[in-house]
Design a protein around this motif. Structure first.
Motif, PDB file in Angstrom:
ATOM      1  N   UNK A 162      41.538  46.495  71.948  1.00 37.52           N
ATOM      2  CA  UNK A 162      41.182  47.604  71.004  1.00 37.52           C
ATOM      3  C   UNK A 162      42.243  48.594  70.768  1.00 37.52           C
ATOM      4  N   UNK A 163      42.677  49.056  71.972  1.00 35.64           N
ATOM      5  CA  UNK A 163      43.873  50.089  71.916  1.00 35.64           C
ATOM      6  C   UNK A 163      45.046  49.624  70.891  1.00 35.64           C
ATOM      7  N   UNK A 164      45.461  48.301  71.298  1.00 39.20           N
ATOM      8  CA  UNK A 164      46.412  47.884  70.439  1.00 39.20           C
ATOM      9  C   UNK A 164      46.202  47.810  68.764  1.00 39.20           C
ATOM     10  N   UNK A 165      44.863  47.513  68.592  1.00 41.62           N
ATOM     11  CA  UNK A 165      44.507  47.375  67.106  1.00 41.62           C
ATOM     12  C   UNK A 165      44.589  48.722  66.722  1.00 41.62           C
ATOM     13  N   UNK A 166      44.145  49.873  67.442  1.00 38.62           N
ATOM     14  CA  UNK A 166      44.331  51.372  66.996  1.00 38.62           C
ATOM     15  C   UNK A 166      45.730  51.735  66.906  1.00 38.62           C
ATOM     16  N   UNK A 167      46.587  51.174  67.702  1.00 41.19           N
ATOM     17  CA  UNK A 167      47.910  51.407  67.689  1.00 41.19           C
ATOM     18  C   UNK A 167      48.657  50.990  66.113  1.00 41.19           C
ATOM     19  N   UNK A 168      48.366  50.042  65.845  1.00 41.96           N
ATOM     20  CA  UNK A 168      48.611  49.129  64.596  1.00 41.96           C
ATOM     21  C   UNK A 168      47.981  49.974  63.468  1.00 41.96           C
ATOM     22  N   UNK A 169      46.979  50.617  63.408  1.00 46.01           N
ATOM     23  CA  UNK A 169      46.601  51.192  62.412  1.00 46.01           C
ATOM     24  C   UNK A 169      47.264  52.479  62.337  1.00 46.01           C
ATOM     25  N   UNK A 170      47.315  53.240  63.301  1.00 47.65           N
ATOM     26  CA  UNK A 170      47.989  54.435  63.610  1.00 47.65           C
ATOM     27  C   UNK A 170      49.657  54.464  63.147  1.00 47.65           C
ATOM     28  N   UNK A 171      50.136  53.357  63.651  1.00 45.60           N
ATOM     29  CA  UNK A 171      51.408  52.996  63.270  1.00 45.60           C
ATOM     30  C   UNK A 171      51.920  53.197  61.781  1.00 45.60           C
ATOM     31  N   UNK A 172      51.052  52.873  60.711  1.00 42.59           N
ATOM     32  CA  UNK A 172      51.077  52.814  59.440  1.00 42.59           C
ATOM     33  C   UNK A 172      51.525  54.355  59.056  1.00 42.59           C
ATOM     34  N   UNK A 173      50.803  55.408  59.606  1.00 43.80           N
ATOM     35  CA  UNK A 173      50.890  56.726  59.321  1.00 43.80           C
ATOM     36  C   UNK A 173      52.406  57.182  59.883  1.00 43.80           C
ATOM     37  N   UNK A 174      52.624  56.675  61.164  1.00 40.17           N
ATOM     38  CA  UNK A 174      53.760  57.270  61.686  1.00 40.17           C
ATOM     39  C   UNK A 174      55.139  56.594  61.196  1.00 40.17           C
ATOM     40  N   UNK A 175      54.697  55.415  60.747  1.00 41.74           N
ATOM     41  CA  UNK A 175      55.936  54.833  60.074  1.00 41.74           C
ATOM     42  C   UNK A 175      56.414  55.507  58.762  1.00 41.74           C
ATOM     43  N   UNK A 176      55.525  56.027  58.108  1.00 43.74           N
ATOM     44  CA  UNK A 176      55.499  56.792  56.924  1.00 43.74           C
ATOM     45  C   UNK A 176      56.025  58.283  57.167  1.00 43.74           C
ATOM     46  N   UNK A 177      56.109  58.824  58.150  1.00 40.39           N
ATOM     47  CA  UNK A 177      56.639  59.943  58.452  1.00 40.39           C
ATOM     48  C   UNK A 177      58.204  59.767  58.633  1.00 40.39           C
TER      49      UNK A 177
END
Length: 410
Positions: free
Chosen positions: A187-202
Motif C-alpha cells: 500500500x505504501x508503494x502504491x501511495x509512493x507512485x501516486x505521490x511521485x506524479x506530483x514530485x516528478x512535475x516539480x
C-alpha cells in the motif's frame, strides 16, 4: 434520508480522486464523531471566540479530562468541514469560533444533529451486536484521556493491540503479522507512485536531485521512490534503507528491473534508532561504492517522520546528524528532503485546497502511530533542536510538499 439533491455522489468524481476523496472524507467522519461524542460544540459560549484552554475550562463532564493538544488537532480538522473557524494571528494560542454549522452540533439544537452523527458516524449500532469496537470510540477516548488512554499519552489502538510502541518493528518481526506487513508495504508503494506524479512535475525538486550523485531514501519501503528517481536521472545512484525484513521484500519486488537501473540501486537493511546501523548510509560509506565525478549525497524521507511523536522525531533527526557528522568530509554539505503532507500556513494559496486532507491525515496518524502532520513552524523548531537548518518548503500540485533542511556543521 434527505433527498439526493442534498448529497454529492462519488459517481460525480472520476478516476483516482474518487478513491482518495472517499479516504479523506472517512478521516473527517471520525473527527466529526469525536466532536459530537465529547460535546465540543457545547463548550463554546455562543459565537464568542475561545482558546483551547478556555474550552477545556468550560467542560463540566467529570468523566472527560481533555488532552489539550489532541483537542486542538480535532478542532483544526473539523474546521476543514466548516464546524469551527480558527484565528492564529491574534494570540499565541489559536482562537476558535463555532460556526453556524457547528451550532447544529449542540445537544440542545432542535435538529438533533448530534444524535444523528453519534448514531450513523460512530460504531454504536454495530457494537450492539458485538460486531466491532469502532476506531471512532478509540479516538474519542484518546482526546478525553479515558480508559486505556487515561494514564498513557503514547498509547494508540494499534500499540495496545500489538503490545508494542513500535508497530513497524512488530509488523516486521512477528511471523503472524507477515501478511499484514506485506500488505502495508504494498500500500505504501502504491501511495509512493501516486505521490511521485506530483514530485516528478516539480522542476524545483527535480533540479535539486539532479545535482547529486547519490540519493538515499530513508524508510524507503519497497524502493519505489528510489527506482522512480533512477528512471528520471541517469547520473544518479540510489539507496533504499529500511528494516531488514522490509528490505528483503524490496529486493524481491525490484529483482526484474532493467540492468541499467538495477546496477545503480542498493537496498540496505537497518533502522534509524540504531547508530551502528545508520553507519551503513553515512555520506562516506555511500560514496565509496560508486564511480561518479561528483561526490555528493542527498537524503530523503517520505512520509516517515509523520509516523512518530515529537520526542521520537527529535531522536531520529539527532541520530542522523550524529552519524552524518561523524563520517563526512569537512566541506561536504548534507541535505535532507522531508516529503510529507505538511500543513500549509492559512494564508498560503493552496491551504484551502489541501489542508482539509492534511489535517485529516494528522488525526489518522494520531490514531495509528501517535504521530502527526506538522506545520513549517513546527518543523523549524524540531530541526533547530537537532542540528539541522530549515531552508524552505517546496509545494507541489498535490497535498505533498517538501521541506528542505541542511546539516549545520561546527
Amino acid at each position: 434520508m434527505p433527498s439526493t439533491g442534498m448529497i454529492s455522489s462519488p459517481g460525480s468524481i472520476a478516476g483516482l480522486p474518487k478513491f482518495l476523496s472517499l479516504i479523506a472524507h472517512d478521516w473527517l467522519r471520525r473527527s466529526f464523531y469525536v466532536f459530537a461524542k465529547l460535546g465540543v460544540a457545547d463548550l463554546f459560549d455562543g459565537a464568542k471566540p475561545h482558546t483551547v484552554s478556555e474550552l477545556i475550562a468550560n467542560n463540566t463532564d467529570q468523566t472527560i479530562n481533555f488532552h489539550g493538544e489532541r483537542l486542538q488537532r480535532i478542532l483544526f480538522h473539523v474546521e476543514q468541514g466548516g464546524l469551527v473557524h480558527s484565528d492564529s494571528k491574534k494570540s499565541t494560542e489559536p482562537i476558535f469560533t463555532l460556526t453556524e454549522d457547528g451550532q447544529l452540533m449542540r445537544a440542545t439544537h432542535p435538529l438533533k444533529m448530534q444524535g444523528i452523527v453519534l448514531w450513523d458516524l460512530g460504531s454504536v449500532q454495530w457494537d450492539l451486536g458485538g460486531v466491532s469496537s469502532g476506531i471512532e470510540s478509540h479516538l474519542a477516548a484518546m482526546v478525553a484521556q479515558q480508559g486505556p488512554y487515561a494514564n498513557d499519552q503514547t498509547a494508540t489502538p494499534v500499540s495496545l493491540k500489538l503490545k508494542s510502541d513500535n508497530w513497524f518493528e512488530a509488523f516486521a518481526s512477528r511471523p503472524e503479522l507477515k501478511q499484514t506487513s506485506d500488505l502495508f508495504n504494498v500500500a505504501m508503494s502504491a501511495y509512493s507512485n501516486i505521490e511521485w506524479q506530483a514530485i516528478r512535475s516539480s522542476n524545483d525538486i527535480q533540479k535539486r536531485i539532479s545535482k547529486y550523485s547519490v540519493l538515499c531514501d530513508i524508510g524507503g519501503s519497497l524502493a519505489t521512490f528510489s527506482v522512480n528517481c533512477l528512471h528520471l536521472h541517469p547520473q544518479l545512484h540510489a539507496v533504499s534503507f529500511d528494516l531488514p525484513e522490509v528490505s528483503r521484500q524490496a529486493r524481491v519486488e525490484q529483482k526484474d528491473l532493467p540492468e541499467n537501473i538495477l546496477c545503480r540501486l542498493r537496498i540496505i537493511g537497518g533502522g534509524f534508532f540504531d547508530l551502528d546501523s545508520l553507519k551503513q548510509i553515512s555520506p562516506n560509506a555511500l560514496l565509496e561504492s560508486i564511480n561518479s565525478p561528483t561526490k555528493s549525497v542527498v537524503y530523503h524521507m517520505k512520509n516517515i517522520l509523520h509516523d512518530w511523536s515529537d520526542e521520537k522525531t527529535l531522536e531520529i533527526l539527532y541520530n542522523l546528524k550524529t552519524t552524518f557528522l561523524g563520517d563526512s568530509l569537512p566541506d561536504q554539505q548534507i541535505t535532507l528532503l522531508l516529503t510529507e503532507n505538511h500543513i500549509l500556513p492559512s494564508d498560503h494559496p493552496a491551504a484551502e485546497q489541501f489542508n482539509w486532507i492534511n489535517r485529516g491525515l494528522d488525526i489518522h496518524m494520531l490514531l495509528m502511530t501517535g504521530g502527526k502532520q506538522r506545520t513549517v513552524v513546527q518543523w523549524q523548531h524540531l530541526l533547530e533542536q537537532t542540528g539541522w537548518e530549515y531552508q524552505q518548503i517546496v509545494t507541489t500540485e498535490s497535498p505533498i510538499s517538501v521541506v528542505i533542511a541542511k546539516l549545520v556543521k561546527p
